[in-house]
Each structure stands twice: as structure tokens, then as C-alpha cells.
Scaffold this motif. Structure first.
Motif, short mmCIF file in Angstrom:
data_model
loop_
_atom_site.label_atom_id
_atom_site.label_comp_id
_atom_site.label_asym_id
_atom_site.label_seq_id
_atom_site.Cartn_x
_atom_site.Cartn_y
_atom_site.Cartn_z
N ASP A 99 -11.28 4.54 -2.87
CA ASP A 99 -10.13 5.27 -3.53
C ASP A 99 -9.19 4.26 -3.86
N THR A 100 -8.91 3.17 -2.99
CA THR A 100 -8.04 2.20 -3.19
C THR A 100 -8.19 1.61 -4.80
N ARG A 101 -9.42 1.09 -4.73
CA ARG A 101 -9.94 0.59 -6.09
C ARG A 101 -9.78 1.48 -7.34
N VAL A 102 -10.21 2.87 -7.10
CA VAL A 102 -10.03 3.77 -8.30
C VAL A 102 -8.68 4.08 -8.39
N LEU A 103 -7.69 4.16 -7.52
CA LEU A 103 -6.45 4.33 -7.81
C LEU A 103 -5.40 2.92 -8.50
N LYS A 104 -6.09 1.96 -8.18
CA LYS A 104 -5.65 0.66 -8.91
C LYS A 104 -5.84 0.76 -10.29
N LEU A 105 -7.05 1.52 -10.81
CA LEU A 105 -7.44 1.57 -12.06
C LEU A 105 -6.54 2.57 -12.82
N PHE A 106 -6.37 3.65 -12.15
CA PHE A 106 -5.48 4.78 -12.81
C PHE A 106 -3.96 4.53 -12.71
N THR A 107 -3.58 4.01 -11.68
CA THR A 107 -2.25 3.83 -11.52
C THR A 107 -1.47 2.26 -11.27
N GLY A 108 -2.34 1.43 -11.35
CA GLY A 108 -1.97 0.16 -11.61
C GLY A 108 -1.74 -0.22 -9.99
N ASP A 109 -0.59 -1.32 -9.86
CA ASP A 109 -0.10 -1.89 -8.59
C ASP A 109 1.40 -1.48 -8.51
N PRO A 110 1.56 -0.57 -7.52
CA PRO A 110 3.15 -0.24 -7.38
C PRO A 110 4.04 -1.38 -6.96
N VAL A 111 3.40 -2.50 -6.37
CA VAL A 111 4.11 -3.43 -6.01
C VAL A 111 4.91 -4.24 -7.23
N LYS A 112 3.99 -4.08 -8.42
CA LYS A 112 4.45 -5.12 -9.37
C LYS A 112 5.87 -4.13 -9.99
N LEU A 113 6.03 -2.83 -9.69
CA LEU A 113 7.14 -2.06 -10.28
C LEU A 113 8.08 -1.94 -9.03
N GLY A 114 8.06 -2.94 -8.08
CA GLY A 114 9.16 -2.81 -7.12
C GLY A 114 9.07 -2.29 -5.79
N PHE A 115 7.86 -1.50 -5.52
CA PHE A 115 7.72 -0.85 -4.15
C PHE A 115 7.15 -1.97 -3.30
N PRO A 116 7.50 -1.99 -2.15
CA PRO A 116 6.99 -3.03 -1.23
C PRO A 116 5.35 -2.62 -1.02
N LYS A 117 4.58 -3.75 -0.50
CA LYS A 117 3.14 -3.64 -0.39
C LYS A 117 3.01 -2.96 0.81
N PRO A 118 2.18 -1.54 1.04
CA PRO A 118 2.02 -0.88 2.20
C PRO A 118 1.32 -1.75 3.02
N ASP A 119 1.81 -1.74 4.44
CA ASP A 119 1.19 -2.32 5.53
C ASP A 119 0.17 -1.58 6.19
N TYR A 120 -0.33 -0.66 5.73
CA TYR A 120 -1.37 0.21 6.11
C TYR A 120 -2.39 0.45 5.16
N LYS A 121 -3.38 1.20 5.44
CA LYS A 121 -4.59 1.50 4.61
C LYS A 121 -4.36 2.95 4.15
N ILE A 122 -4.76 3.34 2.89
CA ILE A 122 -4.65 4.82 2.29
C ILE A 122 -5.12 5.62 3.36
N TYR A 123 -4.53 6.86 2.97
CA TYR A 123 -4.57 8.10 3.91
C TYR A 123 -4.26 7.77 5.56
N GLU A 124 -3.62 6.77 5.85
CA GLU A 124 -3.24 6.63 7.05
C GLU A 124 -1.78 7.12 7.08
N SER A 125 -1.03 7.47 5.88
CA SER A 125 0.09 8.36 5.90
C SER A 125 -0.29 9.06 4.65
N HIS A 126 0.64 10.22 4.60
CA HIS A 126 0.49 10.97 3.39
C HIS A 126 0.77 10.35 2.20
#
Length: 442
Positions: A249-276
Motif C-alpha cells: 500500500d505504501t508503494r501504491v499510494l506513492k503512485l497515486f498521491t506522490g510524496d507528501p514530504v515534497k509538499l512540506g509535510f514531515p516524513k512519517p516516523d512510523y509505517k502506514i496504518y500504525e496511525s489512522h
């Protein structure tokens, strides 16, 4: 921990109390009455729907609010929303849906509307005493009941952090937000980036002079549609192992949404689905178009100026606290719910080891659990109540489990240690455990 005894069983003629007429309360009333049990329901508002009725006194809805899960994974199984409903219905559609659900099963007949529950206490001779206040007149009354189902929701009591310093502009929580024109011409800072915060940011960019979001951590953003279908309707078969699903799912999301870090968000320090996850890709659209920007955590405020942890500052007219909600059961002794830290510690998020006639409905968060998952909670409560009166030995065997260790409902995911995540479960692990319990009591 031993169960508190109440001096004997309450007479069987007494009803069960259900507090709340939102989806969880309606599910509880439906499941109990389906078993032939008498129910008296209490609802602060003048009709069913809970927070989904924007006119309700404790509703946290706003004009643009829609489901973040699709109707397919959210609806009650015994009453699908139908093809005419949108994939992601608005609060208006959902208000109509809950009223239709109540009509179909005669649930309103069991409720006292315009009635606030102010106290729930054990009765010396068994059962409970429920004290209520009539909203229109202010008059109070008490009822004795066999048992209590608490179903007043988890998203009505705002979590209100204190900002360091004095801000001269307007400050309000997302719970008080209703419409986007509130932001007309204003410089807006939204603190927090949960689903409501992102929804409101998308609203604000069309009216505000400027919009910034202050965040502490990175997030994963899930679009509402993947491959032309609601995203949560994909992969509904046998669940993948957590690490496999996270990697795919991390790979699929990058294909559809890109990398939010490039838009200013911090890089998550956890894996997907470990928070809502955030089910909103429009926020990324507006970031990419320069309609808003991301700021770090707030350090302090001074007049109209907000100072951030990275040493930068900016002036604002309005601060919106998208800081979530806290569980709120003010009418009952927290010890009866084995409250520890942020939330009650309940077996299957339902049963307290302190009483065998007290239950909590809806105190569960999970991506994709839906109202059907909550109806299964109600079905389990009804099965247990029915077993208590017809198969007491079977009911006691199950009750012994509720006094033991809490089961692992994480499904193998390592959830973040956040307040909201303190009662978070994996939907597949949770529904499997609840269904097994229903089968055990059948």
C-alpha cells in the motif's frame, strides 16, 4: 479483579437503558429489541442521528462533511444505502439514512428525546438508577433499569490544548466549525492535520486570505478513489499480513498521491496504518497549487503573531484547533469502566470487569470497521444479555473471560501511543474476535 456485586439480579421486567441515538445507540436498540428485550433510550437531541445531524446540540458536523469511508464498507448490512446514495454520502444523506433505519425497525418508540442523562449509578437491590434532565423544562427524573449500554459517541467532547501566550484573534476547535465563509478574508492557521483538519483546510482555501497548517508529525494520505473505485472496497478478501500490506500500500499510494514530504509535510516516523490515515488527497492538490503551506509545531503566541518551533513566525486572524476529541462519559463513575489513562480498559472495548450489566458501544476506532462492525458489538451485547436470562452458566463462562487479560486486537500492527489510538483496533482482528464471542454465546 473481582466483579462488584450489586446485591442480586434486577427484576427481569425492567428495561435496558441505551444512552444515545446515533448509529451505535440505534444498533444497540435494534439488537436488544430484536431479542425481545425491553429498551428505554435517552437522546439529548429531538431525533435520531447523533453527530450526523448538524442541528444536534452536540453535533460536530460542518456543511461540507462527508463520510471518509465508502457506503459499502460503512452501512448496516440489513439495510444497505442503495444505488441512489453517493459513494461517500454527505451528513445530510446520512441523517436521512439513520431516520429511515429508525423508521424501518420502530426504534424511535423506545426513545425519550430531548432528555439528557446526568447520572448513572448502581442500585442497591440490583440494576441501575438513571437520572435524567428534560431539556425543555429542566425537570429531572429517575428510572431503574436492568442494565446500561453507553452509546453516546466518541467525537463530541473536544480536546482543547492550551496555547502558550496570548492570542488576540479568534481561536476555536473544529467541533465549532460549520461553514467555509467563516474564513472570508482571514489569515488562518489550522493546528493539526487529522481528517477534519484537512477537510477544513480545503474549505478555507476558497475564502481565506491565507491558510497554513501546523503539524507535529508526518501523515499517510489515502485518496478516496483508486483504479476508479472507492479505495476501501479494494482488497476486501482475506487480509494480507501487516508487513506485506504496508509494503504494497505504501508503494501504491506513492503512485497515486506522490510524496507528501515534497509538499512540506514531515516524513512519517512510523509505517502506514500504525496511525489512522488521512482520507483526503485534495489537501495535497492545494499544497501543490500553493493555496496553503505547512508549518511546524507551535511554540507560543503573542498578539496576532504565532511563533513556531523552527524559529519562524507569522501573523494570523484565526486559529483552528484540529486537535481531536476525548472520550466523555461524565455521568458514570470512571472506576466502573476501569478507566486507565486515556480510555477505559474494556474486554473487546465493550465489557467492564466491574459489572456484568454495563456495556459500552462504539468506543472503538478502526479503519474500515463501519457501522456494521458496531452492530456486531450490539449483537454480542444482546447475545450476552439473552444468555444471562436463559443460559446463565454459559453467560458466566463468558463473563469470566471479560475479567481476564485483554486480547490483542492489533492484528499485528504497532499502533502509535496517541490518545485516539488507545482504543484503536484492527478491523479484521476485531470483527473476528467479536463474531467468535457471538458464536460462543449462541
Amino acid at each position: 479483579m473481582s466483579k462488584i456485586t450489586s446485591g442480586g439480579d434486577a427484576p427481569p421486567a425492567l428495561p435496558y437503558a441505551v444512552i444515545g441515538a446515533g448509529p451505535s445507540g440505534l444498533a444497540a436498540t435494534r439488537a436488544l429489541t430484536k431479542r425481545g428485550l425491553d429498551v428505554v433510550g435517552y437522546e439529548l437531541h429531538d431525533d435520531v442521528g447523533g453527530l450526523w445531524d448538524i442541528d444536534g446540540p452536540r453535533s460536530t458536523m460542518y456543511e461540507s462533511a462527508h463520510l471518509i469511508s465508502s457506503k459499502t464498507t460503512t452501512q448496516f448490512a440489513e439495510m444497505p444505502m442503495g444505488d441512489e446514495a453517493a459513494d461517500y454520502p454527505s451528513h445530510r444523506e446520512l441523517k436521512r439514512y439513520f431516520r429511515a433505519y429508525a423508521d424501518r425497525f420502530g426504534l424511535r418508540d423506545h426513545y425519550r428525546f430531548g432528555t439528557e442523562v446526568t447520572r448513572v449509578e448502581p442500585h442497591a437491590d440490583g440494576g441501575w438508577v438513571v437520572t435524567t434532565r428534560e431539556v425543555s423544562s429542566g425537570s429531572t427524573s429517575t428510572d431503574r433499569v436492568s442494565g446500561v449500554v453507553i452509546a453516546n459517541g466518541t467525537l463530541s467532547e473536544p480536546n482543547l490544548p492550551q496555547l502558550k501566550g496570548q492570542f488576540d484573534g479568534e481561536v476555536f476547535h473544529t467541533s465549532a466549525y460549520k461553514k467555509a465563509t467563516t474564513f472570508a478574508g482571514k489569515r488562518v492557521l489550522i493546528i493539526g492535520a487529522g481528517n477534519s483538519g484537512c477537510d477544513i483546510a480545503v474549505d478555507a482555501v476558497h475564502h481565506a486570505a491565507s491558510v497554513d497548517m501546523s503539524v507535529r508529525r508526518g501523515y499517510y494520505f489515502v485518496p478516496k478513489y483508486l483504479f476508479g473505485k472507492p479505495a476501501d472496497t479494494l482488497n476486501q478478501g482475506k487480509p494480507l499480513p501487516p508487513r506485506v500490506k504496508q509494503a504494497i500500500d505504501t508503494r501504491v499510494l506513492k503512485l497515486f498521491t506522490g510524496d507528501p514530504v515534497k509538499l512540506g509535510f514531515p516524513k512519517p516516523d512510523y509505517k502506514i496504518y500504525e496511525s489512522h490515515p488521512i482520507v483526503n488527497s485534495l489537501i495535497l492538490h492545494h499544497l501543490g497549487h500553493g493555496d496553503l503551506s505547512i508549518k511546524p509545531d507551535v511554540d507560543h503566541v503573542d498578539g496576532s503573531t504565532v511563533h513556531f518551533r523552527d524559529g519562524t513566525s507569522r501573523d494570523y486572524d484565526t486559529i483552528v484547533l484540529a486537535t481531536g476529541y476525548t472520550l466523555h462519559y461524565p455521568f458514570i463513575d470512571p472506576a466502573l469502566l476501569r478507566w486507565n489513562g486515556w480510555s477505559p480498559q474494556l474486554y473487546l472495548n465493550i465489557f467492564t470487569p466491574e459489572r456484568d450489566d454495563l456495556f459500552v458501544m462504539g468506543m472503538v476506532e478502526a479503519s474500515g470497521l463501519g457501522w456494521q462492525g458496531r452492530y456486531e458489538q450490539a449483537e454480542l451485547i444482546a447475545s450476552y444479555v439473552d444468555a444471562r436470562r436463559t443460559r446463565p452458566a454459559q453467560a458466566e463462562a463468558f463473563a469470566a473471560k471479560t475479567r481476564g487479560p485483554l486480547p490483542d486486537l492489533s492484528g499485528g500492527y504497532r499502533y502509535l501511543g496517541l490518545e485516539r489510538m488507545s482504543y484503536y483496533v484492527n478491523k479484521d482482528a476485531y470483527r473476528t474476535a467479536v463474531r467468535a464471542a457471538i458464536e460462543e454465546l449462541s
